[in-house]
Design an enzyme around this catalytic site. Structure first.
Site, PDB file in Angstrom:
ATOM      1  N   ASP A  60     -13.145 104.039  61.302  1.00  0.00           N
ATOM      2  CA  ASP A  60     -12.305 104.250  62.489  1.00  0.00           C
ATOM      3  C   ASP A  60     -12.200 105.720  62.893  1.00  0.00           C
ATOM      4  O   ASP A  60     -12.306 106.620  62.053  1.00  0.00           O
ATOM      5  CB  ASP A  60     -10.879 103.763  62.215  1.00  0.00           C
ATOM      6  N   HIS A 208     -11.950 105.573  57.292  1.00  0.00           N
ATOM      7  CA  HIS A 208     -11.806 106.458  58.457  1.00  0.00           C
ATOM      8  C   HIS A 208     -12.790 107.622  58.386  1.00  0.00           C
ATOM      9  O   HIS A 208     -12.638 108.507  57.545  1.00  0.00           O
ATOM     10  CB  HIS A 208     -10.368 106.977  58.534  1.00  0.00           C
TER      11      HIS A 208
HETATM   12 ZN    ZN Z   1      -7.354 104.729  64.534  1.00  0.00          ZN
END
Ligand code: ZN
Length: 247
Positions: A60, A208
């Site tokens: 992400d 992430h």
């Molecule tokens: Zn995010």
């Protein structure tokens, strides 16, 4: 005395179970009270029931100019495919990274344009403006139109889901047990250790690449890919994982 210890152990076990129950309930409720309905309708996907030894790594908040290419290098080394939930604004800044993702067989999903907080402050129209704007950018750079959307912060509402259904899109959530919150600054070994220990076929694993902690995440991906491929797992895109699901 023996009875006393026994009672204490039972009490401890009960307290433990109640605690786990409350935490689990709280987590689910924090997501949304209608989560179970949306999951049954397959509008929101957290895991895929599959008999194949497959999982999906997802990333992400990117692309990030330093960390995303490192992750792409690792995936290439292990012949693994990932799914990147990108921000339209960052795609515009780093278009070559998106082109590379597509060229190397990864899936590019939509994580909004600006990572605006999709909370009640914004209308569904505003959220979808961001989504459509990012769709156009992804299509132009990657030549893909993935049905997958991951809203910033995982925010969901009834109105948002109604629109998702209308547009025949899918919310790609993640396997809760595998959410290591890598963005909070965990070390690579801790991230990888948790994920490998709890691995099960069909999981969607959230990481992430776009956070400041992306270097540790990239190192973790190297450990995860190494250990999982050795254990016979295939690392596939979310769309491939959904396709492999038991009918
Ligand atoms: Zn995010």
């Amino acid at each position: 005395m023996i009875i006393f210890i026994h009672k204490k152990a039972v009490l401890l076990m009960f307290t433990g179970l109640i605690f786990v129950g409350i935490s689990w309930g709280a987590y689910n409720f924090a997501l949304h009270p209608h989560m179970h309905i949306w999951k049954n309708q397959k509008v929101v996907i957290t895991d895929v029931a599959t008999s194949e030894k497959m999982v999906a790594l997802t990333f992400d908040d990117g692309p990030h100019p330093d960390y995303t290419p490192l992750i792409l290098d690792v995936l290439k080394k292990y012949d693994a495919k990932g799914t990147f939930f990108v921000l339209g604004s960052r795609c515009e800044k780093y278009p070559d990274i998106i082109k590379r993702m597509a060229k190397e067989g990864h899936e590019v999903g939509n994580h909004s344009y600006s990572h605006r907080n999709f909370s009640k402050k914004h209308s569904v129209d505003t959220m979808f403006e961001e989504i459509h704007r990012t769709d156009d950018i992804i299509l132009r750079l990657a030549g893909q139109k993935s049905p997958l959307i991951r809203p910033p912060g995982g925010f969901l509402s009834d109105a948002f889901i109604a629109r998702i259904k209308n547009e025949k899109r899918t919310i790609a959530y993640w396997s809760y047990i595998q959410d290591t919150k890598d963005w909070k600054g965990k070390k690579a070994e801790a991230i990888a250790g948790h994920i490998v220990k709890n691995i099960k076929p069909g999981q969607i694993i959230i990481l992430h690449d776009g956070a400041d902690t992306g270097m540790e995440t990239a190192r973790a991906v190297n450990l995860i890919a190494d250990r999982l491929t050795r254990a016979g797992y295939q690392l596939v895109t979310v769309s491939e994982l959904i396709k492999s699901g038991n009918k």
